[in-house]
Each structure stands twice: as structure tokens, then as C-alpha cells.
Design a protein around this motif. Structure first.
Motif, mmCIF file in Angstrom:
data_model
loop_
_atom_site.group_PDB
_atom_site.id
_atom_site.type_symbol
_atom_site.label_atom_id
_atom_site.label_comp_id
_atom_site.label_asym_id
_atom_site.label_seq_id
_atom_site.Cartn_x
_atom_site.Cartn_y
_atom_site.Cartn_z
ATOM 1 N N MET A 123 16.069 13.591 35.920
ATOM 2 C CA MET A 123 17.421 13.302 35.432
ATOM 3 C C MET A 123 18.435 13.855 36.418
ATOM 4 S SD MET A 123 17.077 13.687 31.360
ATOM 5 C CE MET A 123 15.769 12.776 30.516
ATOM 6 N N PHE A 143 9.880 13.234 33.740
ATOM 7 C CA PHE A 143 11.132 12.471 33.853
ATOM 8 C C PHE A 143 12.008 13.165 34.881
ATOM 9 C CE2 PHE A 143 9.680 12.017 29.465
ATOM 10 C CZ PHE A 143 9.741 10.653 29.256
ATOM 11 N N ASP A 197 22.061 9.781 35.953
ATOM 12 C CA ASP A 197 20.969 8.816 36.173
ATOM 13 C C ASP A 197 19.654 9.461 35.746
ATOM 14 O OD1 ASP A 197 19.855 6.464 36.833
ATOM 15 O OD2 ASP A 197 19.969 6.710 39.011
ATOM 16 N N SER A 198 18.608 8.620 35.582
ATOM 17 C CA SER A 198 17.296 9.174 35.251
ATOM 18 C C SER A 198 16.221 8.121 35.527
ATOM 19 C CB SER A 198 17.256 9.587 33.777
ATOM 20 O OG SER A 198 17.412 8.453 32.961
ATOM 21 N N TRP A 199 15.035 8.569 35.601
ATOM 22 C CA TRP A 199 13.899 7.652 35.684
ATOM 23 C C TRP A 199 12.637 8.373 35.250
ATOM 24 C CZ3 TRP A 199 16.493 9.553 39.877
ATOM 25 C CH2 TRP A 199 15.790 10.366 40.767
ATOM 26 N N VAL A 200 11.629 7.600 34.962
ATOM 27 C CA VAL A 200 10.366 8.177 34.522
ATOM 28 C C VAL A 200 9.350 8.043 35.663
ATOM 29 C CG1 VAL A 200 9.653 6.006 33.412
ATOM 30 C CG2 VAL A 200 8.604 8.129 32.693
#
Lengths: 103, 1016
Positions: free
Chosen positions: B226, B224, B203-206
Motif C-alpha cells: 500500500m 499486500f 495506491d495498493s496492489w496484491v
């Protein structure tokens, strides 16, 4: 760099978002276009974009934040699977409307 | 450690062995290919990772430490920081070897010293920290100001369990866009792809809060996050993705297991408990977890049980078939057929579960060859073919040692050093080909090297020195048998004993091992070029197709792999086809001699036969198979013994001969009855019978009776069959046949006069045949002439000079035979030309004799006079054809004439005799040489092509013998050619001439005995 359409939509050309050297000029152009276009919906056209660096993502987020502050609709059009996948992996698709278009 | 952990560990050991096996070929590629694909390096890297990850999960520190050091080195190679060198691959190979030792002795792995290997990796990689740093696994991750725990990660319970089972860590990676991406010119997507090489991107997000709008977006500190799982530990992950340590948050495996609801894993302690086998039908713990996996691991013990059960099922099927074969009950037959088919298919399927590709052992050999060639300073390339060919697991396992030994021999004894190869014009790198393929229901494995081959003489000498062979046997021994001496115990031709081979043990063990697998081994060689060892192996040993047979009321089974053919020999043909050689019976089968063995005699069973009339079993008292039938050859027409009571006419008296093959040799086994072919289940022999060489096992037949399984190689050994005697006899007979074929066939022009008296002239004396009007022949005085090629040629009718019927009238057109090889051609006029015929028959000089006639012959069914053209012409033109000059010089000279063809011997004898030579004849070079030892001659005239010893060999003997070398030797050939001419000149011959050219021959002889004085 930016152009107004006859309809009440502002389409920003983001095809040069991957060029770091041109980013300051591009950001400046976007800001002017946004300022001149009132509250019309904004579309950032990334269909000509093949790769995107983190600075480019920062610019996208900048446009998004400005539109949000001005209560303007904002969406992105992409034509590359890679770009779309990246936005999805970064969860950008949860906050920004992203449309896939055929180039 | 609980049972589940033990099973997991067993599974890990198996997988790690596979990893280690798979790394070797990749390392070899890395060593030899300067442009090795990155994927190959990654594969090695991943395999070492997996080993490290798995064993670190069980707390195996030594394995973890060593594989960690290897990982570090591989990483530097992958990243281009290190170039692959032989030193590096040597170190990696030694690391692999050490890992293998530890994996094979997992309980003692913690006591194995790995200091040298670690030091070596440290030196090569200049790695400062060789130990895998412990990660602070217990505390929750704190990235920036955000606290992340496993609870906050978007991962399901199943996903966590899957990660835990694969022994992976979970990381939260915080990426600084400027530092980690922009400065390194990599896009976020490229970074993610890089991560995916070493594990699973989850999964990841900024972090959107770092950007407030367009105004400051280019100066924002975008980050970011991760989420990622991998077997890599944090330090390796840092190195792999070039991220600082503090940016990586790791969750421990224990934490993950706990969160996944899995029981905690305890550190492995050195318990020496034997692993409990899983219950039948339980699923192997090594089931691959990936989606779409189509294989599962099953214990060999379970497979063996299945094979045994399949064997029992086959036996039951056979019994059922036998019991119910003749039943009339409706529907039973179709049910039986169905059971039969399903049983066969089930048995095949079960047997196929034990089949393994040869790649499982072939893959070990490139490393072996690499190490061996290096230690022997040789350059050797190993080429593998047929790795996908499958054999039963038990056979595969028993093949490793023999194949290793044979390959070692090829490198050590076969392939020459690069300098020797270069001198011999061979490529400096020797080539060994290991090839497997199917042939005739068997698997053949060939080991071929392009080395210096086997020196047969050396093999024989060594065998004589070692007391394996007698000198006189060595002389008669065929090349094939000589090569097979190598398989005798204590044999070695190596000049010196090396670490690799040459200790005189091994090849006999190779043969024994292969024969124990019901296989055979054969060797062939081309001196200076190659040696090939061929192994023949059955596909499986458990259930085999066999021929069932009967002998003296006992039933036996014979594996079909040993069987070559079946011969049914009618008793009346026995005397004609069965011969005796050195006291043994042999069957002449298609021009080959096949030694015969009676199964009843071999097993000490009294030979009996069923009397065709009384049907009574009687004792067969004959000592030999063809007794009472050899004294007289029965005349088929007048054979009055064709009564029903005559055993020779009885079908029951016929011989059933099973032709069996043992390696390159064959022999015939005589049995009473051939019954059927069926699949039999091989049961091992009890210890009481294990010394009975003629049996390889036992089986239970359909009717419940036990049948012994015959072993062809054992029978041959028990009987003491001397295949060399048979080969000698075949050789002798072949020589005889060759000798007959060497007799030069003569071609004759057959013609006759009107009275149907047939005459013939050797075609080599005929220049051409003309047809002409009889009226064109002109007469001057008593002589007749014909215009021929712008001049007049004397022509004669044979009847003018020969004692044949005179012709009263001539046809209008006649034939004129124009001769050659004569100094003054005279045409022979004849009425009818019949044909050109070929014959090897001898000239009969005893019945018809006259001047102008050499003798008579039967050509076709005609009595034919053979014309002596010189004698005939001498009568016609005495002034021209008399050889008085020659007689003065050659008269009284003692000439030894060696000529195998009777026709030429007669003619040449006549030529020489007519000028007064004293001629003695020999039928070949050897006979001539013997005569030269006891008699004195002035000259030897010899044919070139002769059996036993040809003309060149004879000349060579004469020229090398001080007592004979003064003798002039003249050769006679049928036709001239440049090669022969050169050979004649080089062999020391005084001269050579064309056969039948009397004038030239005499002229040559004259010049030898009366050389022209110098200056003339």
C-alpha cells in the motif's frame, strides 16, 4: 456449494468466502467442480458476499490461477460496492473480469 | 530562509494558533464527557499532528518534540489504553499553553524549556521513548526482495508536489495477510479505512505470485503493498496501524520535494528579520489546497488599506452628490444614483471583510472559567450564546481584556462556593451566561451570573470609605447609580485581594475600554440571585451613520448610536416644558425629566439668534432657556404677542433638542439646526485635540468642510451632568403622584328626590336597593314600615329629617336603600336612583351643615349632600342610635387619628367627636409620629394605606419606642381579608375595624378603655 448450469458455464458460489472455518471445504468443492466441468468458462459468484478477508482473496486468486493454467475464462460477479472497490484498489480488476450485478 | 519559506512559516503560525484554539474546547469536552465521541479525540489528535508535521518541516525540534509526546498520549487515549483523567487533561492543557508560547515566539522557540511537560507526558503515558525517532529517510525502500523507489511509484509530479506542500511523508507499507489482517480479524478494506484516518491512501496492489492455485491457496503467504501519505512519522504510523517497523518504507520530505521539482527547504535559523508584507493583491500563502475551498487568507494590513480607500470613496461620493445634486443635465442623475448605490454596496462589502464572529474570543473563555473555578474551588458552568454575532476586527480585539475581566469577576465575586450554594438551595454548580445579540444596530454582550448579586449597601459603604461618595448622596442614590459606582477607579467590594480579582483596579478600565470603542457598559443585579453586566457596542468604528447638525454656523456630526430621539420644541412652549432643577435646565418629556445642555455654551460659542424680521444675527442674552417666559403663563386666548416679530412664534426660534443616551442615562443637546443623516468616515483627532472630551473624531463632509464628531459621553462628562439630581426630582415627583393615587377613591350611591335635590351615600354603607310600590309602605303612627325579609323594617324619607324640600307627592314606585354596618337598619326611601359614582374629592363641611348631613361635594357637575347615616338614624330612632354609654367611657379621651383620605378623616373625626373624644388628625404616619413626640394621646387610630409612612410602619415605630409603646393602636381598613388580618395581628395592633362601621369602632374603643373584668 457449487452447481452446474444447463449452459456450458460453471458458476461457483462464493457467498461463504468470508467464513474462515468453511474455507477448506469450499476450496475442496471448487476444485472438484473445476475438475468436473472441463474447459467451460468459470464464474465466481460473490453477489452474496458483504465482506471479504485476506484468506478469501487468496481463494479467489487460487481459482483464477487454476483457470488460467487450464486456459479457462474466469470472471467474478459482485453486488457490493465495497467489494468492488476493494478489488479495484488491489488492482484485481486489471487481471480479472469483474461484473457488478444487482442482487 | 527565502521569502517563500518565511511566508510559509507565517502561514503555519497562523494555522497552528487556530489549531491550538480549536483543541481547547475539544479537550474540555474530553474532560467533562465520559462518552466523548471518538471524532473529538481524533480531531485533537489530528490538530496536534498538523502542528508537529508543519514545524518539523521547518526543523523546529522543540515544537516537534512536545507535540510528538502529546500525540503519543492522545493515541493511547484513542486506543483505549489510557482513560482520560483530570491529570491528563491538565497536562494536555499545559502542553497546549507551552505550544502556544512557542508558536507565538517562533524565533525563540528552541530556547523554551519543555522538560517538565515532557516528563509529565512520559509519566502519564509511561512512554519509554519520548523522542520522535529519526526515520532513515535517505535510503530507498526495500520491501522484501522488491526494491521500490519514488520513480517506481505511480504518482504524478503534481501529486508529489501537493504531498510535499502539506508536509507529508510517503510510505510503502507491506502487509502480511496472515499476521497483520487474519490474526487481528480485520479485512483488507477495514485496514484501508483505518489508514485513511491519518492520511491519504494513494495506491495498493496484491502480490499475486504468492498464490499458485487452489491447492495451496489457504497456506500461501499473501502480501499486500500500500502506498500512503501522512504527516505521521513512521513510528507513529506503526503504532497507529499496528504494523512492524520493518514493514514500513518511508520516503523523506526532501526526497519528495526533489522528485516534485520543488526547491529544497533549509532549516530555519533564528533570524530576527521582520517579515516583508506581500504586495497588494497577491494571493495569501495560506490558501487552502482542498478542492472546493472558498476562503483565502488576506493580510489585515491590506484590509485596512481597503477600508481606508472605501472611506475615501464614500467621501468622494458624498462630494459628488453634493456638487451635482441640482444638475439638470440629462442622464447625470441616474449615473449619480448608480454610483451612490454601488459605493454603498462596495463599502458594506469591504466593511464586512473586517467583521469577525465573536466565537473567536468566546472560544477562549471555557478554558478560562475551568481554570479559574478550579483555583477558587468553585463549580462553574459557562453557557455561550450568539458566538456567530459579528463585530469589526478592531472591536473584537479590544474586547478580550474587558470580557476576561468581567468573567473573572463573575467567578470570583459572583458565584458562591458549592457549599454556600447548597445551603441557599441553589444548584452547586454556578452558571455564567455569556450572550451576544443584535439590538437597534448595536451588538449587546451580556455577562450574567447566578451568584449572590451585589449588596448595594456594601457598595455604598465602600464608596463612602474610599471617598468616592458622600454619605448624604448615598442615601438619595438610586440602585442603578449605586451599581455604577463599581466602575469608579479604585473601587472593589471584595473582602480580600485574590490573584483573580479584587485589587480595586479593572472595572474602571473595563468602562474606559468600552467607552473608547464608542460603547457603554451597564450593570444590574438582583441581590441573592444574579448580576448582569451589559456591554453595548457599535458594529464598526470606521464608517458610521451620523446625524449632521449646525450650531453657531459650525457643523458637527453625531453618531447615530448615541442618538435616542429628536425633539422640536416650539419657543412658546419653553416656559411650560423647561424647568429648573439645582440651577440646570431640564425638559419635561413624557413625564421624565431630561437635563438640557446647550452645545454653543458648552463650546464657549456666543449664543445668538436670527431676528425673524430683520434676519439679523443677534446675541441671545438670556441666562436661562425659559427666561422672560416664566413670569406669567401666557393666556393663549388673549396672547397679544402673536405678532411675526415675536420670536416665540418664529420657527427659527424653536429649540432643536437631540436626546442622547449615555449608558442608562439620557440628556438633551440643544443645537441650532438639524441637517441630515449620512455615513461619515471617522478620522482620528490630531494630538492637539485629543484632550477635548466632547469630540471623538473628525470627518470630512460632502462640501469638503471638516466637521467635528461629537461624543455624547464626553459631553456629559464635560458638563458635569448630575443624573442623580434628576433621578431625585423624578423620585420626588413620583412620590407625590403616588401619594395622590393612594388617596382612596370613594364610591357613592347618588340619588335624588323629586325636587332634584341630590344626595349621596357611601356605597360601602349600602346593603341593597329595593324597588317597591309606594302603597306597600305602611304607616303606624308617624312611622312608616316596609315588609322586608320576613320582618318589618322602619323606612324614612330623608326630607323628614334633613333640611331639604319636603315631598308633597310620591311616585307609584319608589326605591328603598337598605343600609349595612348599622345595628338597626332603617330603609331610606327615594324617588330616583341616579348612578354610582367614584370620587376622591374632599367633603366640604363649611357651607352646608346639619344633623344627618356630613357636608357637601361636587360629584360630576352636581352639588350633592353627603348623608351621615348614623346621625340621620339617630334622629329617626334616638333610643336605638344614641351613644350615651360610649360617651361615658370615651368622653375626654385624646385620640390621634392618622388618615390620608379627607373623606374618611372627616367621617371618623365626626364619629369620635360625637361621643366626646378629643380628636387630632394627621395626614400620614410620619406626621402622626411627629405629633406623638410633642403631644400626649390616649390612643392612636390609623389607616393602613398611607403615603410617607403606612399604618404598619407607624405601629412599628410606636411599639419600638419605650415612651410610646403603651399606647393602644387601632387600625381601620376598607375591607377585611385574611392576609391583612394576620398582618394586623402580628404588628402589635390592639384592634382593627372596618372603616365607616361606627358602632363596631366605638364598641372596640370602649372595650380597650374599659376592659371587661376577668371572670365576667
Amino acid at each position: 456449494m457449487t452447481k452446474k448450469k444447463a449452459s456450458r458455464r460453471l458458476v461457483l458460489d462464493g457467498s461463504e468466502l468470508s467464513d474462515d472455518d468453511r474455507l477448506p471445504e469450499l476450496v475442496s468443492g471448487f476444485r472438484n467442480s473445476l475438475a468436473e466441468s472441463g474447459t467451460s468458462p468459470v464464474i465466481l459468484n460473490l453477489s452474496g458476499l458483504r465482506a471479504i478477508y485476506s484468506k478469501g482473496i487468496a481463494v479467489i486468486l487460487g481459482v483464477f490461477k487454476d483457470c488460467k493454467a487450464a486456459n479457462r475464462d474466469f470472471s467474478i460477479t459482485v453486488s457490493s460496492d465495497d467489494t468492488l472497490n476493494l478489488f479495484r484498489m488491489l488492482k484485481l480488476d486489471k487481471v480479472i473480469e469483474i461484473r457488478m450485478v444487482q442482487q | 530562509m527565502n521569502l517563500n519559506d518565511k511566508n510559509l512559516l507565517d502561514e503555519l503560525v497562523l494555522e497552528s494558533r487556530e489549531h491550538l484554539d480549536n483543541i481547547e474546547p475539544d479537550l474540555l469536552t474530553m474532560e467533562t464527557d465520559p462518552n466523548v465521541p471518538k471524532e473529538t479525540i481524533n480531531r485533537i489528535f489530528r490538530a496536534i499532528h498538523s502542528i508537529k508535521g508543519g514545524f518539523s518541516f521547518f526543523g523546529m525540534e522543540r515544537i516537534k518534540e512536545l507535540s510528538h509526546a502529546m500525540e503519543n498520549l492522545m493515541m493511547k487515549i484513542r486506543d483505549g489504553e489510557l482513560q482520560t483523567t483530570t491529570e491528563i487533561t491538565d497536562a494536555l492543557f499545559s502542553g497546549i499553553d507551552k505550544l502556544r508560547i512557542m508558536v507565538d515566539d517562533i524565533e525563540g522557540s528552541e530556547d523554551i524549556d519543555i522538560a517538565n511537560e515532557l516528563q509529565q507526558f512520559h509519566k502519564l503515558g509511561n512512554i519509554t521513548d519520548m523522542t520522535a525517532p529519526p526515520v532513515d529517510l535517505q535510503k530507498s525502500a526495500i520491501v522484501g526482495s522488491e526494491t521500490i523507489t519514488l520513480d517506481t511509484l505511480p504518482l504524478t509530479q503534481d501529486k508529489l508536489a501537493s504531498i510535499a506542500k502539506q508536509g507529508m511523508f510517503i510510505f510503502v507499507i507491506s502487509i502480511n495477510a496472515d499476521k497483520d489482517l487474519e490474526e487481528r480479524s480485520r479485512t483488507p478494506l477495514e485496514f484501508i479505512r483505518q489508514l485513511e484516518q491519518y492520511g491519504e491512501f494513494l495506491d495498493s496492489w496484491v502480490d499475486m505470485s504468492s498464490v499458485t492455485g487452489l491447492e495451496n491457496c489457504l497456506n500461501s503467504k499473501l502480501t499486500f503493498k500500500m502506498i500512503y501519505s501522512s504527516v505521521l512519522e513512521a513510528d507513529l504510523l506503526e503504532a497507529a496501524i499496528q504494523i512492524d517497523h520493518e514493514q514500513i518504507q518511508a520516503f523523506s520530505k526532501e526526497e519528495i520535494r526533489a522528485k516534485a521539482g520543488l526547491p529544497q527547504h533549509h532549516k530555519f535559523t533564528q533570524q530576527k528579520k521582520a517579515a516583508s508584507p506581500p504586495k497588494s493583491g497577491t494571493r495569501g500563502t495560506g490558501e487552502k489546497t482542498g478542492e472546493g475551498s472558498d476562503t483565502i487568507r488576506v493580510k489585515v494590513q491590506l484590509l485596512n488599506q481597503l477600508v481606508n480607500l472605501a472611506g475615501e470613496l464614500v467621501l468622494g461620493r458624498n462630494q459628488l452628490m453634493q456638487q451635482l445634486r441640482s444638475t439638470e443635465e440629462a442622464g447625470v442623475k441616474s449615473v449619480l444614483d448608480n454610483i451612490d448605490i454601488v459605493t454603498s454596496e462596495l463599502q458594506e462589502c469591504i466593511m464586512s471583510t473586517r467583521m469577525q464572529p465573536l466565537s473567536s474570543i468566546f472560544s477562549k473563555f471555557p478554558r478560562l472559567i475551568r481554570d479559574l473555578s478550579r483555583s477558587l474551588s468553585k463549580e462553574v458552568e459557562l453557557v455561550l450564546h450568539g458566538e456567530s454575532v459579528e463585530l469589526d476586527k478592531s472591536i473584537i480585539e479590544s474586547l478580550t481584556d474587558p470580557l476576561t475581566h468581567l468573567l473573572r469577576n463573575s467567578v470570583d465575586h459572583g458565584i458562591e462556593t458549592p457549599s454556600i450554594r447548597a445551603r441557599q438551595g441553589k444548584p452547586q454548580t454556578g452558571k455564567i451566561t455569556l450572550r451576544a445579540y443584535h439590538e437597534g444596530g448595536q451588538v449587546l454582550i451580556e455577562i450574567e451570573d447566578d451568584g449572590h448579586g451585589i449588596d448595594i449597601q456594601k457598595v455604598k459603604d465602600k464608596a463612602i470609605n474610599n471617598g468616592i461618595l458622600r454619605p448624604d448622596d448615598a442615601e438619595r442614590m438610586s440602585d442603578k447609580d449605586a451599581y455604577n459606582l463599581i466602575f469608579e477607579a479604585g473601587f472593589s467590594t471584595a473582602e480580600k485581594v485574590t490573584d483573580v480579582s479584587g485589587r480595586g483596579v479593572g472595572m474602571d478600565v473595563v468602562r474606559t475600554n468600552i467607552e473608547n470603542l464608542s460603547g457603554s457598559v451597564d450593570i444590574s443585579s438582583e441581590p441573592g440571585k444574579s448580576t448582569t453586566v451589559t456591554l453595548r457596542l457599535p458594529l464598526t468604528l470606521a464608517i458610521i451613520p451620523a446625524l449632521t447638525l449646525e450650531c453657531q454656523n459650525r457643523r458637527f456630526a453625531l453618531p447615530q448610536v448615541s442618538l435616542d430621539e429628536l425633539v422640536h420644541l416650539h419657543a412658546k412652549d419653553a416656559s411650560r416644558k423647561i424647568e429648573r432643577i439645582n440651577g440646570s435646565d431640564v425638559l419635561r418629556l413624557r413625564d421624565k425629566l431630561l437635563p438640557l445642555v446647550r452645545l454653543d455654551t458648552l463650546l464657549n460659542l456666543t449664543p445668538t439668534f436670527i431676528h425673524p424680521e430683520t434676519k439679523e444675527r443677534m446675541i441671545d442674552k438670556r441666562a436661562r432657556l425659559a427666561d422672560r417666559r416664566q413670569q406669567t403663563e401666557p393666556d393663549v386666548e388673549s396672547d397679544n404677542r402673536k405678532e411675526p416679530s415675536d420670536r416665540r412664534q418664529s420657527y427659527a426660534s424653536a429649540y432643536n433638542i437631540i436626546v442622547l443616551k449615555v449608558g442608562p442615562n439620557h440628556f438633551g443637546l440643544i443645537v441650532d439646526k438639524l441637517l441630515d443623516t449620512e455615513e461619515i468616515v471617522v478620522k482620528p483627532l490630531s494630538s492637539f485635540l485629543k484632550n477635548c472630551k466632547c469630540y471623538s473624531g473628525a470627518t470630512i463632509m460632502g462640501d469638503g468642510r471638516v466637521a467635528m464628531i461629537l461624543d455624547a459621553a464626553g459631553i456629559a462628562e464635560m458638563t458635569g451632568l448630575r443624573f442623580s439630581d434628576i433621578a431625585d426630582e423624578e423620585q420626588r415627583q413620583a412620590t407625590m403622584i403616588k401619594s395622590q393615587s393612594l388617596r382612596e377613591a370613594q364610591t357613592f350611591l347618588l340619588f335624588r328626590n323629586a325636587q332634584a335635590e341630590y344626595m349621596a351615600l357611601n356605597l360601602s354603607l349600602v346593603k341593597r336597593i329595593e324597588t317597591t310600590d309606594a302603597s306597600s309602605i305602611e304607616h303606624i303612627g308617624s312611622k312608616a314600615y316596609l315588609k322586608y325579609e320576613d320582618h318589618s323594617m322602619r323606612v324614612i324619607k330623608p326630607s323628614e329629617f334633613l333640611p331639604i324640600t319636603k315631598q308633597e307627592s310620591s311616585p307609584e314606585r319608589v326605591y328603598v336603600i337598605v343600609p349595612k354596618l348599622v345595628k338597626h337598619p332603617i330603609g331610606i326611601v327615594t324617588d330616583v336612583i341616579i348612578d354610582v359614582v367614584e370620587s376622591t374629592a374632599d367633603i366640604d363641611t363649611s357651607n352646608i351643615s346639619a344633623q344627618g348631613i356630613q357636608g357637601s361635594m361636587i360629584l360630576g357637575d352636581k352639588l350633592v349632600l353627603i348623608i351621615d347615616i348614623y346621625s340621620l338614624f339617630e334622629q329617626a330612632e334616638p333610643d336605638i342610635y344614641r351613644h350615651e354609654d360610649y360617651a361615658k367611657i370615651l368622653g375626654g379621651k385624646r385620640i390621634l387619628l392618622a388618615e390620608d383620605t379627607s373623606f374618611f378623616r372627616t367621617i371618623e373625626y365626626n364619629y369620635l367627636s360625637t361621643v366626646g373624644c378629643i380628636v387630632e388628625t394627621a395626614r400620614n404616619g410620619r406626621e402622626a409620629l411627629e405629633m406623638l413626640k410633642s403631644k400626649t394621646f390616649d390612643m392612636v387610630i390609623t389607616d393602613i394605606q398611607m403615603p410617607e409612612m403606612n399604618g404598619f410602619e407607624l405601629t412599628n415605630h410606636i411599639k419600638n419606642d419605650p415612651a410610646l409603646q403603651h399606647l393602644p393602636v387601632v387600625a381601620l381598613t376598607s375591607m377585611r381579608d385574611d392576609n391583612l388580618e394576620k398582618q394586623c395581628e402580628e404588628s402589635g395592633l390592639a384592634a382593627y375595624e372596618i372603616k365607616l362601621d361606627k358602632d363596631k369602632l366605638l364598641k372596640t374603643l370602649k372595650s380597650i378603655f374599659q376592659p371587661v373584668p376577668k371572670g365576667n
